[in-house]
Design an enzyme around this catalytic site. Structure first.
Site, mmCIF file in Angstrom:
data_model
loop_
_atom_site.group_PDB
_atom_site.id
_atom_site.type_symbol
_atom_site.label_atom_id
_atom_site.label_comp_id
_atom_site.label_asym_id
_atom_site.label_seq_id
_atom_site.Cartn_x
_atom_site.Cartn_y
_atom_site.Cartn_z
ATOM 1 C CD GLN A 2 1.293 -2.563 7.124
ATOM 2 O OE1 GLN A 2 2.200 -3.377 7.090
ATOM 3 N NE2 GLN A 2 0.607 -2.325 8.231
ATOM 4 C CB SER A 3 7.385 0.818 3.667
ATOM 5 O OG SER A 3 8.626 0.635 3.020
#
Ligand SMILES: *Cc1c(COP(=O)(O)O)cnc(C)c1O
Length: 336
Positions: free
Chosen positions: A75-76
């Site tokens: 989930q960058s």
């Protein structure tokens, strides 16, 4: 410091707001809290990586790159913003996603993962924690080179000395706004992850002799190695800028009490912080970085770390798209 000597792309037209947090300050009954709204930086949904990318992408363009390659967690925010910068510049973008929590990658996950697809990522390669990430990115770059393309590889979080210049610029911006508003700060609190934010701020505050203590709240690493990393990166950024005096080691302060069970894993104090900011100030934090950093701020306020009349500035580094991958825990439907 002479930042104008470094090529820079502009992704945010104006300084981000510097705002008081009166309702939250009253609710906590401690010092006067303020926020620097770097969640309102430019590129898709904003966040701290936008400032680093202004310098990194300028370098990529100067080198004639046609593709950006970078790495991040599943989930960058950094991957989302690198991809958005690529779109804006007419470049392609390929991502290496590291499953820091085993089994955490889901192709259909919401939040930033959904945005990778919407923004048109060219390629996603998922690898397990412990993989040599630099080698994985180089592998993609080599494949592109064999096709006659030219990649520019951005290390995790954009936390190189050049990327950290984005937060040197932010330190200068904060000092200018503080002067314009006639509001002097006694302390500052920011996230400390891959480190470019914390280190760049430190180099910038040192470079202008701000005398403004900065606490970095770790979201992953233990205090000692994180402090070493931040000191090294702050010194490298200061060297790049030609700051003459060394960055004093004692300026580097990291607290590691708010990581909880690990990177990106929810904690009760993170959930409380996200709810407090939302319900008192209408500000969205995120579960992985700013929620835990704000938990650190709140914990330090409650522990009496700051005197009642002091002014404490919290850096909001963005990340709210990740909220949509954590809805149940944030609303308390599943325990943190
Ligand atoms: C990456 C990130 C951070 C941490 O910044 P670093 O420069 O990697 O230490 C903090 N907040 C958000 C929302 C981020 O995406």
């Amino acid at each position: 410091m002479h930042l104008a000597r470094f090529p820079r792309r502009r992704y945010t037209p104006n300084p981000t707001p510097l705002e008081p947090l009166p309702a939250l300050s009253a609710a906590l009954g401690g010092p006067e809290l303020w926020v620097k709204r770097d969640d309102l930086l430019g590129l898709a949904a904003g966040g701290n990586k936008t400032r680093k990318l202004e310098f990194l992408v300028a370098d990529a363009l100067a080198q004639g790159a046609d593709t950006l390659i970078t790495v991040g967690a599943v989930q960058s925010n950094h991957c989302r913003l690198t991809l958005a910068a690529a779109v804006k510049e007419g470049l392609k973008c390929q991502l290496v996603l590291e499953q820091r929590v085993p089994g955490s990658y889901r192709e259909d996950a919401s939040g930033n993962n959904f945005l990778y697809q919407l923004l048109g990522v060219e390629r996603v390669q998922v690898v397990d924690a412990g993989t040599d990430l630099a080698a994985a990115m180089q592998g993609l770059a080599d494949e592109l080179a064999a096709q006659g393309r030219k990649a520019y590889v951005i290390p995790g979080g954009g936390s190189t000395p050049l990327g950290a210049l984005g937060y040197v610029a932010c330190a200068e911006e904060i000092m200018d706004q503080s002067f314009e508003l006639g509001v002097a700060f006694d302390h500052m609190v920011a996230s400390s992850g891959s480190g470019g934010t914390h280190a760049g701020l430190l180099a910038g505050l040192h470079g202008v002799n701000a005398n403004l203590p900065l606490t970095g709240v770790s979201v992953r690493a233990a205090r000692a190695p994180q402090e070493e990393k931040i000191h090294g990166l702050a010194q490298a950024a200061a060297n790049l800028l030609g700051v003459r005096s060394p960055v004093p080691r004692e300026l580097v302060e990291v607290v590691d009490d708010y990581v909880g069970p690990g990177y990106s894993l929810p904690t009760a104090s993170m959930v409380e912080a996200v709810q407090l900011f939302a319900r008192h100030e209408g500000i969205l934090l995120d579960p992985v970085y700013t929620g835990k950093t704000a938990a650190g701020l709140i914990g330090m306020v409650r522990a009496g770390r700051f005197a009642p009349g002091e002014r404490v500035l919290f850096l909001h580094t963005g990340g709210s798209p990740a909220l949509y991958a954590y809805e149940d825990v944030i609303l308390g439907r599943t325990p943190a």
